[in-house]
Write an enzyme that holds these catalytic residues in place. Structure first.
Site, PDB file in Angstrom:
ATOM      1  N   THR A  18       0.845  -1.192   0.149  1.00 30.89           N
ATOM      2  CA  THR A  18       0.015  -0.085   0.015  1.00 30.89           C
ATOM      3  C   THR A  18       0.820   1.404  -0.031  1.00 30.89           C
ATOM      4  O   THR A  18       0.328   2.258   0.248  1.00 30.89           O
ATOM      5  CB  THR A  18      -0.899  -0.085   1.260  1.00 30.89           C
ATOM      6  OG1 THR A  18      -0.260  -0.073   2.357  1.00 30.89           O
ATOM      7  CG2 THR A  18      -1.956  -1.105   1.103  1.00 30.89           C
ATOM      8  N   UNK A  19       1.989   1.071  -0.347  1.00 31.74           N
ATOM      9  CA  UNK A  19       3.091   2.242  -0.432  1.00 31.74           C
ATOM     10  C   UNK A  19       3.206   2.608  -1.886  1.00 31.74           C
ATOM     11  O   UNK A  19       4.027   1.813  -2.682  1.00 31.74           O
ATOM     12  CB  UNK A  19       4.288   2.169   0.394  1.00 31.74           C
ATOM     13  N   PRO A  20       2.427   3.649  -2.457  1.00 34.06           N
ATOM     14  CA  PRO A  20       2.649   3.806  -4.039  1.00 34.06           C
ATOM     15  C   PRO A  20       4.306   3.935  -4.426  1.00 34.06           C
ATOM     16  O   PRO A  20       4.563   3.487  -5.338  1.00 34.06           O
ATOM     17  CB  PRO A  20       2.072   5.069  -4.151  1.00 34.06           C
ATOM     18  CG  PRO A  20       0.807   5.026  -3.068  1.00 34.06           C
ATOM     19  CD  PRO A  20       1.877   4.634  -1.825  1.00 34.06           C
TER      20      PRO A  20
END
Length: 264
Positions: free
Chosen positions: A123-125
């Site tokens: 979930t870390u772009p």
């Protein structure tokens, strides 16, 4: 210097970076809001999605905690690499252990070869956007270096500080080790890594995250159990290009497995 004085000094050091991050989030929200309003005025179908703000109380807590993790991290450039507890996620035909088996980060380090350690979550772009570049780096330098991906706590869980935009999938906060390993496996299903890269998950006490001051994402290089390269704090200073430059300066640009094998 007393403990209170040390904490005060660290707080004063953190504040400028913290406020600059808050300003960035405020500007980001403003731009997204204007875009959202314009799309609604144009009655665009893409405007029907939910608008998620980044500058929220939960977001502020996450940003502040990320600066605290960075300030209190054990790892230092040139210092000993913390031998944190991790959990096997992939086997890759390795004799070091099977998926779900507890192990230590330095179990994946050899005596001489550098170990490139990439920390992040699905979930870390910024971490996700650079995974293809990381995979290419693994393929090109696996003959001279080892690679390890450490899956940590979610940066933007869907039931927490969720990131805006349409994600390929959503991941909730990890409630136990099975959740974290399942999230790592889900990432590998969508972004296949070369078999030369081992994958582990941080334990639920987040000891690896704390020792290396990761928070969102970070990359480092371990050699002879020392930190020979320490990347900056993510997301703004997460830079795989610097890792590539380090490898090229150390081993040359022609470090691909096939080329190295023929040269030997």
């Amino acid at each position: 210097m007393g403990l209170l004085s040390v904490d005060l000094l660290i707080t004063l050091q953190i504040l400028p970076g913290f406020f600059s991050n808050c300003l960035f989030l405020a500007l980001y929200d403003s731009v997204v809001l204007v875009k959202h309003v314009l799309l609604q005025l144009n009655r665009s179908k893409s405007s029907h999605g939910q608008w998620r703000r980044m500058l929220t109380p939960e977001g502020l807590r996450c940003v502040w905690n990320s600066f605290l993790l960075d300030a209190y991290k054990q790892v230092k450039l040139g210092g000993d690499a913390p031998n944190s507890n991790v959990i096997h996620v992939t086997d890759k035909n390795s004799s070091s252990g099977k998926p779900g088996t507890p192990c230590h980060l330095l179990d994946f380090a050899s005596s001489e070869r550098p170990l490139v350690v990439n920390f992040g979550s699905a979930t870390u772009p910024p971490f996700i956007s650079q995974l293809p570049a990381f995979s290419k780096m693994v393929e090109e330098f696996s003959a001279v270096a080892d690679f390890l991906l450490v899956y940590i706590d979610e940066a933007h869980p869907s039931d927490g500080w969720a990131a805006p935009g349409i994600s390929s999938y959503e991941v909730k906060k990890h409630r136990n080790q099975e959740d974290r390993c399942a999230a790592a496996n889900k990432l590998l299903e969508q972004y296949s890594l070369p078999p030369q890269c081992q994958v582990v998950a941080d334990c639920m006490d987040n000891n690896t995250n704390a020792a290396y001051g990761v928070s969102f994402e970070r990359v480092c290089i371990v050699q002879r159990q020392k930190i020979v390269y320490l990347g900056g704090k993510g997301p703004f200073f997460y830079n795989l290009q610097e890792v590539r430059q380090w490898l090229e300066l150390t081993f040359g640009k022609k470090a691909e497995s096939g080329q190295t094998g023929t040269e030997k």
